[in-house]
Design a protein around this motif. Structure first.
Motif, short mmCIF file in Angstrom:
data_model
loop_
_atom_site.label_atom_id
_atom_site.label_comp_id
_atom_site.label_asym_id
_atom_site.label_seq_id
_atom_site.Cartn_x
_atom_site.Cartn_y
_atom_site.Cartn_z
N SER A 1 13.06 3.07 8.36
CA SER A 1 12.40 2.78 7.72
C SER A 1 11.96 3.94 6.40
O SER A 1 12.37 5.38 7.32
CB SER A 1 11.23 2.37 7.87
OG SER A 1 9.77 2.76 6.65
N VAL A 2 13.89 3.73 5.37
CA VAL A 2 13.91 4.78 4.36
C VAL A 2 12.67 4.96 3.20
O VAL A 2 12.75 4.71 2.65
CB VAL A 2 15.60 4.61 3.95
CG1 VAL A 2 15.59 5.91 2.82
CG2 VAL A 2 15.90 4.59 4.94
N GLY A 3 12.11 6.58 3.64
CA GLY A 3 11.49 6.69 2.73
C GLY A 3 12.09 7.24 1.37
O GLY A 3 13.01 7.00 0.70
N ILE A 4 11.62 7.65 0.48
CA ILE A 4 11.81 8.16 -0.66
C ILE A 4 11.40 9.77 -1.15
O ILE A 4 11.98 10.46 -2.00
CB ILE A 4 10.79 7.88 -2.01
CG1 ILE A 4 8.86 8.40 -1.83
CG2 ILE A 4 10.26 6.00 -1.87
CD1 ILE A 4 8.09 8.28 -2.84
N GLU A 5 12.09 10.50 0.59
CA GLU A 5 12.15 11.67 0.53
C GLU A 5 13.56 11.95 -0.98
O GLU A 5 14.62 11.07 -1.04
CB GLU A 5 12.41 12.86 1.71
CG GLU A 5 11.06 12.15 2.42
CD GLU A 5 11.27 11.01 3.32
OE1 GLU A 5 10.54 10.80 4.09
OE2 GLU A 5 11.63 10.17 2.34
N PRO A 6 13.91 13.49 -0.90
CA PRO A 6 15.21 13.71 -1.29
C PRO A 6 16.64 12.70 -0.64
O PRO A 6 16.52 13.48 0.38
CB PRO A 6 15.79 15.76 -1.87
CG PRO A 6 13.92 15.55 -1.70
CD PRO A 6 13.23 14.86 -0.50
N ALA B 1 0.52 -1.02 -0.01
CA ALA B 1 0.02 -0.25 0.01
C ALA B 1 0.71 1.17 0.46
O ALA B 1 0.40 1.98 -1.03
CB ALA B 1 -0.48 0.24 1.35
N GLY B 2 2.11 0.87 0.88
CA GLY B 2 2.82 2.39 0.80
C GLY B 2 2.44 3.49 1.76
O GLY B 2 3.69 4.72 0.97
N HIS B 3 1.61 3.58 1.68
CA HIS B 3 1.49 5.46 2.35
C HIS B 3 1.11 5.47 3.85
O HIS B 3 0.51 6.89 4.09
CB HIS B 3 0.40 6.45 0.87
CG HIS B 3 0.89 6.60 -0.25
ND1 HIS B 3 1.13 4.92 -1.56
CD2 HIS B 3 1.61 7.49 -0.60
CE1 HIS B 3 0.94 5.48 -2.46
NE2 HIS B 3 1.80 6.90 -2.23
N GLY C 1 6.75 3.05 4.03
CA GLY C 1 6.06 4.46 3.78
C GLY C 1 6.42 5.05 3.49
O GLY C 1 7.94 5.54 3.53
N VAL C 2 6.24 6.28 2.59
CA VAL C 2 7.01 6.91 1.63
C VAL C 2 7.45 7.69 2.02
O VAL C 2 8.34 8.56 1.51
CB VAL C 2 6.08 7.84 0.01
CG1 VAL C 2 5.80 6.74 -0.52
CG2 VAL C 2 4.83 8.55 1.05
N ASP C 3 7.17 8.47 3.90
CA ASP C 3 7.97 9.40 4.61
C ASP C 3 8.68 8.48 5.48
O ASP C 3 9.12 7.35 5.80
CB ASP C 3 7.00 10.36 5.17
CG ASP C 3 6.29 10.90 4.28
OD1 ASP C 3 6.43 11.84 3.43
OD2 ASP C 3 4.67 11.03 4.83
N SER C 4 9.94 8.23 5.66
CA SER C 4 10.68 8.16 6.09
C SER C 4 10.69 7.89 7.97
O SER C 4 9.54 9.18 8.13
CB SER C 4 12.12 8.22 6.27
OG SER C 4 13.13 8.25 5.29
N SER C 5 11.13 7.32 8.94
CA SER C 5 10.97 7.14 9.87
C SER C 5 11.26 6.07 10.67
O SER C 5 12.50 5.03 10.21
CB SER C 5 8.96 6.86 10.01
OG SER C 5 9.27 5.08 9.76
N CYS C 6 12.20 6.01 12.28
CA CYS C 6 12.25 5.23 12.55
C CYS C 6 12.05 4.16 14.18
O CYS C 6 10.22 5.04 14.21
CB CYS C 6 13.99 6.20 13.54
SG CYS C 6 13.10 7.15 15.08
N SER C 7 11.86 3.28 14.85
CA SER C 7 11.55 2.44 15.03
C SER C 7 13.05 2.23 16.31
O SER C 7 14.30 1.55 15.52
CB SER C 7 10.79 1.49 15.08
OG SER C 7 10.13 1.00 15.44
N GLN C 8 12.68 1.62 17.63
CA GLN C 8 13.19 0.64 18.32
C GLN C 8 12.41 -0.18 19.05
O GLN C 8 11.90 -0.68 19.26
CB GLN C 8 13.55 1.77 20.10
CG GLN C 8 14.46 1.02 20.57
CD GLN C 8 14.39 0.49 21.98
OE1 GLN C 8 13.21 0.81 22.36
NE2 GLN C 8 15.33 1.33 22.65
N PRO C 9 13.18 -1.62 17.96
CA PRO C 9 12.62 -3.19 18.31
C PRO C 9 11.98 -3.77 19.91
O PRO C 9 10.82 -4.13 19.55
CB PRO C 9 13.11 -3.41 17.18
CG PRO C 9 13.95 -3.30 16.31
CD PRO C 9 14.51 -1.56 17.06
#
Length: 376
Positions: free
Chosen positions: A358-363, A195-197, A324-332
């Motif tokens: 999670s590396v997104g598709i931003e510049p 789905a991706g978004h 997602g298309v926007d990057s984020s981070c998490s701590q497992p």
């Protein structure tokens, strides 16, 4: 005056719980000719069927079911082959939610589980019991990005009389198609890359055989796991850009991993695209030269250090999901794998300082600049 014929390019959203019938003959047709029409959206809906068919095409399967979440997909996949008294093997490197399902719920239904360390996956003899039915693994493990040799593992499972169930969420069918490598079922948290978004909660399971596909649909219907029309429609829309998004995710993640590997504050980087990764060659061959958008890295095992990084970062918000298309981070440790025992987490190396990106598709220059200032 008759209304004009309508031929939409995009499938409309069939936001209805039930479908109408002209008479008893029409109802009988529904039961006599499966797929000829719709009855009730738990049994099937044009939107959820469209999603299932699309994911099945991507994976090269014989059929699929769309589910209300990735967890529902894992549940449906396991029940396709298991009943009370059966035994399941699971790769020790596994999503925490999968482990929680096996440990907390399926155990109550009489389905036992044993965990196989990554290094022992290709010789299952010490773990197989008379009641063992399947092995569950991930194409790329969450969160340490270990890559499984699916063809080799499928051969091992076949020799032991086991079914191979593969969670392909991290890799997506753009990189790897497990059914073509010998898997029996492949599942996805559609919530993630398909789905991706970051606006859908959904899952899907694809079968290699028509018989298993029929069993999946039965489980989805009887347990009420099926996906809503709106979520299905959004997921299908996301799938249309999957190939482009995965390419962009992969390119950005490769550059981020390279940057982190050279940074003095970072103690280790886990990304299959780096030559230092133990399964780099396998990942390159199995993924067609691309490595996806997920990676993990280590900071010192201090809560204050991790908090400082998260508080300073602007492009990698702490959001415990991914893809997602926007990057984020998490701590497992505190999110996806908190249901594991202390011993399991210690064995896998899931500590305070392990951060998953999670590396997104931003510049990508914006992502690198943000990481540089957050890691100061």
């Amino acid at each position: 005056m008759n209304p004009p014929a309508i031929h939409p390019k995009i499938t409309p959203i069939y936001q209805t719980s039930v479908f109408k019938f002209e008479d008893l003959d029409a109802v009988q047709q529904y039961f006599d000719e499966p797929g000829s029409r719709y009855l009730y959206s738990r049994n099937g809906n044009p939107n959820s069927d469209e999603l299932a068919e699309a994911v099945s095409r991507w994976e090269g399967g014989a059929g699929a079911v769309a589910t209300g979440s990735g967890m529902a997909a894992i549940f449906a996949a396991l029940l396709t082959y298991c009943q009370a008294g059966d035994h399941v093997l699971c790769a020790a490197d596994i999503y925490g939610g999968s482990a929680a399902l096996l440990n907390l719920e399926l155990s109550r239904l009489g389905i036992a589980v044993s965990y196989v360390p990554f290094e022992e996956l290709y010789d299952l003899a010490p773990y197989v019991q008379a009641s063992t039915r399947l092995l569950l693994c991930e194409t790329m493990s969450n969160p340490l990005l270990r890559v499984v040799d699916l063809r080799r593992l499928a051969d091992e499972c076949r020799q032991r009389g086991l079914k191979l169930v593969v969670d392909n969420t991290f890799a997506t069918p753009v990189l790897t198609r497990p059914l073509a490598l010998g898997a029996d079922l492949v599942l996805h948290s559609v919530t993630k890359y398909l789905a991706g978004h970051s606006d859908v909660t959904a899952g899907a399971v694809v079968a290699r055989t028509a018989e298993d596909a029929g069993r999946l649909r039965q489980i989805g219907t009887v347990f009420g796991l099926t996906l809503s029309p709106m979520e299905s429609w959004l997921s299908v829309r996301g799938l249309k850009t999957l190939r482009l998004r995965v390419a962009a995710h992969s390119e950005n993640a490769g550059l981020v991993a390279e940057f982190l590997e050279a940074h003095p504050a970072v103690r280790a980087v886990y990304y299959p695209g780096r030559p230092t990764h133990p399964q780099h060659a396998l990942a390159a061959a199995q993924g067609g030269g691309r490595f996806g958008g997920m990676l993990s890295f280590r900071l010192p095992d201090e809560v204050a250090v991790v908090n400082a990084f998260m508080q300073r970062s602007r492009r990698f918000p702490f959001a415990p999901s991914l893809a997602g298309v926007d990057s984020s981070c998490s701590q497992p440790l505190s999110t996806s794998h908190r249901a594991l025992t202390d011993a399991q987490r210690a064995e896998l190396g899931i500590t305070v300082g392990l951060i998953r990106l999670s590396v997104g598709i931003e510049p990508v220059e914006e992502l690198l600049s943000d990481l540089a200032q957050a890691l100061k």
